[in-house]
Design a protein around this motif. Structure first.
Motif, PDB file in Angstrom:
ATOM      1  N   SER A  60       0.835  -1.212   0.000  1.00 20.10           N
ATOM      2  CA  SER A  60       0.000   0.000   0.000  1.00 20.10           C
ATOM      3  C   SER A  60       0.863   1.252   0.000  1.00 20.10           C
ATOM      4  N   GLN A  92     -10.104  -1.593  -1.685  1.00 22.96           N
ATOM      5  CA  GLN A  92     -10.765  -2.832  -1.309  1.00 22.96           C
ATOM      6  C   GLN A  92     -12.205  -2.566  -0.849  1.00 22.96           C
ATOM      7  N   ASP A 136      -5.973  -1.082  -4.981  1.00 19.08           N
ATOM      8  CA  ASP A 136      -5.439  -1.737  -3.784  1.00 19.08           C
ATOM      9  C   ASP A 136      -6.399  -2.851  -3.374  1.00 19.08           C
TER      10      ASP A 136
HETATM   11  P1  ADP Z   1      -6.335  -2.149   4.111  1.00 23.57           P
HETATM   12  O1  ADP Z   1      -6.289  -3.584   4.559  1.00 23.57           O
HETATM   13  O2  ADP Z   1      -7.701  -1.665   3.768  1.00 23.57           O
HETATM   14  O3  ADP Z   1      -5.276  -1.809   3.085  1.00 23.57           O
HETATM   15  P2  ADP Z   1      -4.637  -1.283   6.289  1.00 23.57           P
HETATM   16  O4  ADP Z   1      -5.026  -1.721   7.644  1.00 23.57           O
HETATM   17  O5  ADP Z   1      -3.488  -1.970   5.598  1.00 23.57           O
HETATM   18  O6  ADP Z   1      -5.957  -1.279   5.401  1.00 23.57           O
HETATM   19  O7  ADP Z   1      -4.266   0.276   6.323  1.00 23.57           O
HETATM   20  C1  ADP Z   1      -5.242   1.261   6.472  1.00 23.57           C
HETATM   21  C2  ADP Z   1      -4.538   2.587   6.661  1.00 23.57           C
HETATM   22  O8  ADP Z   1      -3.791   2.582   7.881  1.00 23.57           O
HETATM   23  C3  ADP Z   1      -3.538   2.920   5.566  1.00 23.57           C
HETATM   24  O9  ADP Z   1      -3.682   4.278   5.211  1.00 23.57           O
HETATM   25  C4  ADP Z   1      -2.177   2.663   6.178  1.00 23.57           C
HETATM   26  O10 ADP Z   1      -1.195   3.558   5.664  1.00 23.57           O
HETATM   27  C5  ADP Z   1      -2.447   2.922   7.635  1.00 23.57           C
HETATM   28  N1  ADP Z   1      -1.593   2.058   8.480  1.00 23.57           N
HETATM   29  C6  ADP Z   1      -1.247   0.780   8.243  1.00 23.57           C
HETATM   30  N2  ADP Z   1      -0.438   0.315   9.216  1.00 23.57           N
HETATM   31  C7  ADP Z   1      -0.293   1.323  10.103  1.00 23.57           C
HETATM   32  C8  ADP Z   1       0.424   1.474  11.318  1.00 23.57           C
HETATM   33  N3  ADP Z   1       1.177   0.498  11.835  1.00 23.57           N
HETATM   34  N4  ADP Z   1       0.333   2.647  11.968  1.00 23.57           N
HETATM   35  C9  ADP Z   1      -0.401   3.627  11.459  1.00 23.57           C
HETATM   36  N5  ADP Z   1      -1.087   3.566  10.311  1.00 23.57           N
HETATM   37  C10 ADP Z   1      -1.032   2.425   9.639  1.00 23.57           C
END
Ligand code: ADP
Ligand code: ADP
Length: 229
Positions: free
Chosen positions: A45, A90, A168
């Motif tokens: 991502s 998604q 994504d």
């Molecule tokens: P998805 O599964 O819909 O891609 P994610 O949980 O991977 O969602 O991420 C959602 C949002 O949270 C994204 O914008 C990502 O950059 C942010 N994010 C992911 N991991 C972290 C983290 N460890 N701390 C803060 N923000 C995060």
């Protein structure tokens, strides 16, 4: 079309530093369909956000259509992003209180070179017809199936005729039949010339595109040419 050279990205919070991307070299050619694969948390991502100019790299260079991103200020960057990219997520990200047609028109409202309201409506209709939802324009998102909602999101992503679609996990919330329909639409748009970069966990889906790029611990570990572009 898109070139990344030695791109790295570190997230810093109060206590933790996460090296999300390390020395990424990637060239996405015009008209190519690339699948990004890799385990959760490996940086996909983050990579997509940097390609799509939603986020800047910590170091390294990013070039979109010949323009070097590090030399562009925020306002021109936003304009370049709106012109060049359409985004699909998604979880659809449709606005529940707006009819399908109004959801699809939304990106056109934010453009400087803005179309008038009749032209916006015409473009939104054309985009919805392209994804096979010409008959659902006046519905609300929650009156549609998940697959249909994702097709509305695709119409919204293409309404401004971007050169590149960034997706994504576009099929991550869909069953296999609806997922295959969404893939058919993305492949059709790609055949008509749109460059596509898609994150997916589905090997079968990835087998339908030009190239699979695998990410692990923030690095590109493998690239596999599946079909000639
Ligand atoms: P998805 O599964 O819909 O891609 P994610 O949980 O991977 O969602 O991420 C959602 C949002 O949270 C994204 O914008 C990502 O950059 C942010 N994010 C992911 N991991 C972290 C983290 N460890 N701390 C803060 N923000 C995060
Ligand atoms: P993927 O999309 O492959 O699941 P991400 O790009 O979302 O991976 O995340 C890569 C790493 O960076 C993960 O360790 C994630 O927790 C972290 N991360 C992502 N976004 C943020 C954020 N906004 N703040 C802090 N850490 C983040």
């Amino acid at each position: 079309m898109i070139r990344l050279h030695k791109v790295s990205k570190t997230y810093r919070t109060d206590k933790v530093e996460t090296l999300a991307l390390k020395d990424i070299d990637l060239h996405v050619r015009e008209g190519e369909f690339v699948a990004l694969m890799g385990p959760s948390g490996c940086g996909k991502s983050t990579l997509l956000n940097i390609i799509g100019l939603l986020d800047r790299p910590g170091s390294g260079s990013v070039e979109v259509g010949g323009a070097a991103v590090e030399r562009i200020g925020e306002r021109r960057l936003a304009a370049l992003r709106n012109r060049s990219f359409g985004f699909i997520f998604q979880s659809f990200h449709l606005i529940p209180d707006l009819r399908v047609i109004d959801n699809v028109e939304l990106p056109l409202l934010y453009r400087k070179d803005g179309a008038g309201s009749a032209e916006r409506r015409r473009l939104a209709r054309a985009a919805l017809e392209k994804v096979g939802l010409g008959a659902r324009m006046d519905h609300y998102p929650n009156q549609l199936s998940g697959g249909q909602q994702q097709r509305v999101a695709i119409a919204r992503a293409i309404v401004g005729q971007p050169q590149v679609l960034l997706a994504d996990e576009p099929t991550g919330n869909l069953d296999s039949r609806m997922g295959a329909e969404v893939m058919d639409i993305l492949l059709g748009l790609n055949r008509e010339g749109t460059t596509v970069v898609m994150v997916t966990h589905d090997e079968q889906e990835a087998r339908r595109v030009n190239r699979i790029v695998r990410v692990f611990d923030g690095q590109l570990v493998d690239t596999e040419h599946v079909h000639a572009a």
